[in-house]
Design a protein around this motif. Structure first.
Motif, PDB file in Angstrom:
ATOM      1  N   GLY A   1     -12.341  16.582  12.147  1.00 16.37           N
ATOM      2  CA  GLY A   1     -11.704  15.439  11.513  1.00 16.37           C
ATOM      3  C   GLY A   1     -10.509  15.878  10.704  1.00 16.37           C
ATOM      4  N   THR A   2      -9.930  14.930  10.004  1.00 19.01           N
ATOM      5  CA  THR A   2      -8.747  15.221   9.211  1.00 19.01           C
ATOM      6  C   THR A   2      -8.718  14.356   7.964  1.00 19.01           C
ATOM      7  OG1 THR A   2      -6.325  15.368   9.292  1.00 19.01           O
ATOM      8  CG2 THR A   2      -7.339  13.560  10.489  1.00 19.01           C
ATOM      9  N   VAL A   3      -8.118  14.865   6.915  1.00 20.08           N
ATOM     10  CA  VAL A   3      -7.922  14.092   5.693  1.00 20.08           C
ATOM     11  C   VAL A   3      -6.796  13.096   5.947  1.00 20.08           C
ATOM     12  CG1 VAL A   3      -7.254  14.168   3.260  1.00 20.08           C
ATOM     13  CG2 VAL A   3      -8.722  15.965   4.218  1.00 20.08           C
ATOM     14  N   VAL A   4      -7.109  11.816   5.848  1.00 15.60           N
ATOM     15  CA  VAL A   4      -6.117  10.774   6.120  1.00 15.60           C
ATOM     16  C   VAL A   4      -5.608  10.106   4.848  1.00 15.60           C
ATOM     17  CG1 VAL A   4      -6.917  10.312   8.463  1.00 15.60           C
ATOM     18  CG2 VAL A   4      -7.958   9.085   6.545  1.00 15.60           C
ATOM     19  N   GLU A   5      -6.303  10.324   3.741  1.00 13.66           N
ATOM     20  CA  GLU A   5      -5.851   9.834   2.442  1.00 13.66           C
ATOM     21  C   GLU A   5      -6.244  10.855   1.380  1.00 13.66           C
ATOM     22  OE1 GLU A   5      -7.350   5.975   1.390  1.00 13.66           O
ATOM     23  OE2 GLU A   5      -7.153   5.203   3.431  1.00 13.66           O
ATOM     24  N   GLY A   6      -5.374  11.048   0.395  1.00 17.94           N
ATOM     25  CA  GLY A   6      -5.735  11.849  -0.768  1.00 17.94           C
ATOM     26  C   GLY A   6      -5.620  13.345  -0.599  1.00 17.94           C
ATOM     27  N   MET A   7      -4.744  13.810   0.288  1.00 14.66           N
ATOM     28  CA  MET A   7      -4.598  15.259   0.420  1.00 14.66           C
ATOM     29  C   MET A   7      -4.128  15.879  -0.893  1.00 14.66           C
ATOM     30  SD  MET A   7      -5.201  17.634   2.583  1.00 14.66           S
ATOM     31  CE  MET A   7      -4.919  19.402   2.628  1.00 14.66           C
ATOM     32  N   GLU A   8      -3.411  15.104  -1.695  1.00 18.89           N
ATOM     33  CA  GLU A   8      -2.986  15.621  -2.996  1.00 18.89           C
ATOM     34  C   GLU A   8      -4.183  15.895  -3.898  1.00 18.89           C
ATOM     35  OE1 GLU A   8      -3.034  11.127  -3.246  1.00 18.89           O
ATOM     36  OE2 GLU A   8      -2.358  12.631  -1.802  1.00 18.89           O
ATOM     37  N   THR A   9      -5.263  15.134  -3.732  1.00 24.83           N
ATOM     38  CA  THR A   9      -6.494  15.400  -4.480  1.00 24.83           C
ATOM     39  C   THR A   9      -7.107  16.720  -4.049  1.00 24.83           C
ATOM     40  OG1 THR A   9      -6.987  13.051  -4.824  1.00 24.83           O
ATOM     41  CG2 THR A   9      -8.844  14.587  -4.918  1.00 24.83           C
ATOM     42  N   VAL A  10      -7.182  16.950  -2.748  1.00 23.98           N
ATOM     43  CA  VAL A  10      -7.746  18.201  -2.229  1.00 23.98           C
ATOM     44  C   VAL A  10      -6.951  19.394  -2.760  1.00 23.98           C
ATOM     45  CG1 VAL A  10      -8.300  19.500  -0.144  1.00 23.98           C
ATOM     46  CG2 VAL A  10      -8.558  17.015  -0.157  1.00 23.98           C
ATOM     47  N   GLU A  11      -5.647  19.275  -2.777  1.00 25.83           N
ATOM     48  CA  GLU A  11      -4.810  20.391  -3.214  1.00 25.83           C
ATOM     49  C   GLU A  11      -4.864  20.614  -4.721  1.00 25.83           C
ATOM     50  OE1 GLU A  11      -1.186  19.034  -1.375  1.00 25.83           O
ATOM     51  OE2 GLU A  11      -1.413  20.523   0.238  1.00 25.83           O
ATOM     52  N   ALA A  12      -5.365  19.614  -5.474  1.00 25.91           N
ATOM     53  CA  ALA A  12      -5.455  19.738  -6.930  1.00 25.91           C
ATOM     54  C   ALA A  12      -6.813  20.250  -7.401  1.00 25.91           C
ATOM     55  CB  ALA A  12      -5.168  18.383  -7.587  1.00 25.91           C
ATOM     56  N   LEU A  13      -7.760  20.478  -6.505  1.00 22.67           N
ATOM     57  CA  LEU A  13      -9.084  20.945  -6.899  1.00 22.67           C
ATOM     58  C   LEU A  13      -8.998  22.308  -7.580  1.00 22.67           C
ATOM     59  CD1 LEU A  13     -10.969  19.882  -3.645  1.00 22.67           C
ATOM     60  CD2 LEU A  13     -11.183  18.800  -5.896  1.00 22.67           C
ATOM     61  N   TYR A  14      -9.863  22.524  -8.545  1.00 21.95           N
ATOM     62  CA  TYR A  14      -9.796  23.728  -9.370  1.00 21.95           C
ATOM     63  C   TYR A  14     -10.009  24.987  -8.527  1.00 21.95           C
ATOM     64  CZ  TYR A  14     -10.436  26.878 -13.320  1.00 21.95           C
ATOM     65  OH  TYR A  14     -10.298  27.896 -14.214  1.00 21.95           O
ATOM     66  N   GLY A  15      -9.041  25.915  -8.603  1.00 21.28           N
ATOM     67  CA  GLY A  15      -9.127  27.118  -7.790  1.00 21.28           C
ATOM     68  C   GLY A  15      -8.904  28.411  -8.534  1.00 21.28           C
ATOM     69  N   ASP A  16      -8.894  28.365  -9.862  1.00 18.50           N
ATOM     70  CA  ASP A  16      -8.570  29.573 -10.622  1.00 18.50           C
ATOM     71  C   ASP A  16      -9.659  30.640 -10.586  1.00 18.50           C
ATOM     72  OD1 ASP A  16      -6.178  28.440 -11.220  1.00 18.50           O
ATOM     73  OD2 ASP A  16      -6.561  28.129 -13.365  1.00 18.50           O
ATOM     74  N   TYR A  17     -10.875  30.277 -10.164  1.00 12.34           N
ATOM     75  CA  TYR A  17     -11.907  31.314 -10.042  1.00 12.34           C
ATOM     76  C   TYR A  17     -11.610  32.258  -8.880  1.00 12.34           C
ATOM     77  CZ  TYR A  17     -14.788  28.629 -13.330  1.00 12.34           C
ATOM     78  OH  TYR A  17     -15.263  27.970 -14.434  1.00 12.34           O
ATOM     79  N   GLY A  18     -10.866  31.794  -7.904  1.00  5.16           N
ATOM     80  CA  GLY A  18     -10.490  32.645  -6.784  1.00  5.16           C
ATOM     81  C   GLY A  18     -11.624  32.890  -5.807  1.00  5.16           C
ATOM     82  N   ASP A  19     -11.464  33.927  -5.026  1.00  5.75           N
ATOM     83  CA  ASP A  19     -12.439  34.276  -3.995  1.00  5.75           C
ATOM     84  C   ASP A  19     -13.650  34.944  -4.631  1.00  5.75           C
ATOM     85  OD1 ASP A  19     -13.431  34.440  -1.442  1.00  5.75           O
ATOM     86  OD2 ASP A  19     -11.663  35.431  -0.618  1.00  5.75           O
ATOM     87  N   GLY A  20     -14.735  34.960  -3.903  1.00  6.41           N
ATOM     88  CA  GLY A  20     -15.950  35.599  -4.385  1.00  6.41           C
ATOM     89  C   GLY A  20     -15.991  37.074  -4.048  1.00  6.41           C
ATOM     90  N   PRO A  21     -17.036  37.776  -4.507  1.00  5.63           N
ATOM     91  CA  PRO A  21     -17.190  39.205  -4.209  1.00  5.63           C
ATOM     92  C   PRO A  21     -17.243  39.450  -2.700  1.00  5.63           C
ATOM     93  CG  PRO A  21     -18.723  38.494  -5.913  1.00  5.63           C
ATOM     94  CD  PRO A  21     -18.123  37.253  -5.342  1.00  5.63           C
ATOM     95  N   PRO A  22     -16.702  40.574  -2.219  1.00  2.66           N
ATOM     96  CA  PRO A  22     -16.164  41.707  -2.978  1.00  2.66           C
ATOM     97  C   PRO A  22     -14.674  41.604  -3.285  1.00  2.66           C
ATOM     98  CG  PRO A  22     -16.256  42.271  -0.680  1.00  2.66           C
ATOM     99  CD  PRO A  22     -16.826  40.883  -0.782  1.00  2.66           C
ATOM    100  N   ARG A  23     -14.009  40.525  -2.868  1.00  3.43           N
ATOM    101  CA  ARG A  23     -12.556  40.433  -3.030  1.00  3.43           C
ATOM    102  C   ARG A  23     -12.143  39.767  -4.333  1.00  3.43           C
ATOM    103  NH1 ARG A  23      -9.205  41.400   0.964  1.00  3.43           N
ATOM    104  NH2 ARG A  23      -7.759  39.774   0.316  1.00  3.43           N
ATOM    105  N   GLY A  24     -13.089  39.193  -5.060  1.00  5.01           N
ATOM    106  CA  GLY A  24     -12.730  38.517  -6.296  1.00  5.01           C
ATOM    107  C   GLY A  24     -13.945  38.274  -7.159  1.00  5.01           C
ATOM    108  N   ASP A  25     -13.730  37.564  -8.259  1.00  4.92           N
ATOM    109  CA  ASP A  25     -14.802  37.303  -9.223  1.00  4.92           C
ATOM    110  C   ASP A  25     -15.276  35.857  -9.170  1.00  4.92           C
ATOM    111  OD1 ASP A  25     -14.664  39.929 -10.203  1.00  4.92           O
ATOM    112  OD2 ASP A  25     -12.986  39.402 -11.528  1.00  4.92           O
TER     113      ASP A  25
END
Length: 225
Positions: free
Chosen positions: A170-194
């Motif tokens: 499927g595809t996001v047809v409304e609100g892609m700006e919401t998806v792009e605003a989701l909190y991402g500062d935690y980054g990737d998980g172990p072993p590449r991040g915390d």
């Protein structure tokens, strides 16, 4: 440097979950199993055939977005998605992995018993009929025929994922700006991040997610009539 594609494949949801579940205090392996009145504990009951096309509205802590699913693109994946949404599986689920310019990943349930029930409810792969373009929605997997409940939204065009058998449904047809605003500062998980260690999250649910209080969550996911 390890290519990002390799990082994606090594951090998918099924890896290491059984070992963590067996070793972590307070997880589903060390507590009494709850009553089976919760329908989410019975994956075998989720067998309804989805409509050819339908939309799902995701109300999140960041806002709203809408996914349009197409059964012709990936019938097994769409049937699973349809059943999970109807049962309320994604309500309260956090967006546990947000990598800018790559993907947003979700589907680990706050209840570890539910995660344990679905860990073996694997689907056969669908053929890849669409490319993983920006806004396209796809089930995660670790290897062939291991899809269960985790989903990602592509934040960019990721054609390399096509070659590894990730079939958009499927595809996001409304609100892609919401998806792009989701909190991402935690980054990737172990072993590449915390960030979120997915195996630990699967085993302990909200007990572990409490260590990441800024994660956005799905408040409610429901079919749009």
């Amino acid at each position: 440097m390890i290519p990002r594609m390799r990082a994606w494949r090594t951090l998918l949801p099924l890896l290491g979950a059984a070992l963590v579940a067996a070793s972590c205090g307070g997880d589903s392996g060390s507590a009494e199993r709850p009553e089976d009145s919760n329908p989410l504990l019975q994956p075998a009951d989720f067998q309804e055939t989805a409509p050819d096309d339908f939309r799902v509205a995701f109300e999140t802590t960041e806002g709203r977005f809408v996914v349009e699913a197409h059964r012709a693109w990936a019938p097994r994946g769409v049937d699973r998605f349809y059943n999970l949404v109807r049962a309320g599986y994604y309500d309260g689920v956090p967006f546990h992995r947000v990598l800018e310019g790559f993907v947003v990943d979700f589907g680990i349930h706050p209840d570890p018993w539910v995660n344990a029930a679905w860990r073996q409810a694997r689907m056969r792969d669908d053929p890849v009929l669409q490319s993983n373009r920006r806004g396209y929605v796809t089930f995660s997997k670790s290897e062939v025929d291991t899809r269960t409940v985790q989903i990602f939204v592509n934040l960019a065009d990721n054609p390399d994922l096509d070659d590894d058998g990730f079939a958009p449904f499927g595809t996001v047809v409304e609100g892609m700006e919401t998806v792009e605003a989701l909190y991402g500062d935690y980054g990737d998980g172990p072993p590449r991040g915390d960030g979120v260690y997915q195996a630990m999250a699967i085993a302990k649910g909200d007990e572990y997610f409490a260590e990441f209080p800024e994660l956005d969550r799905i408040v409610r996911a429901e079919l749009i009539e």
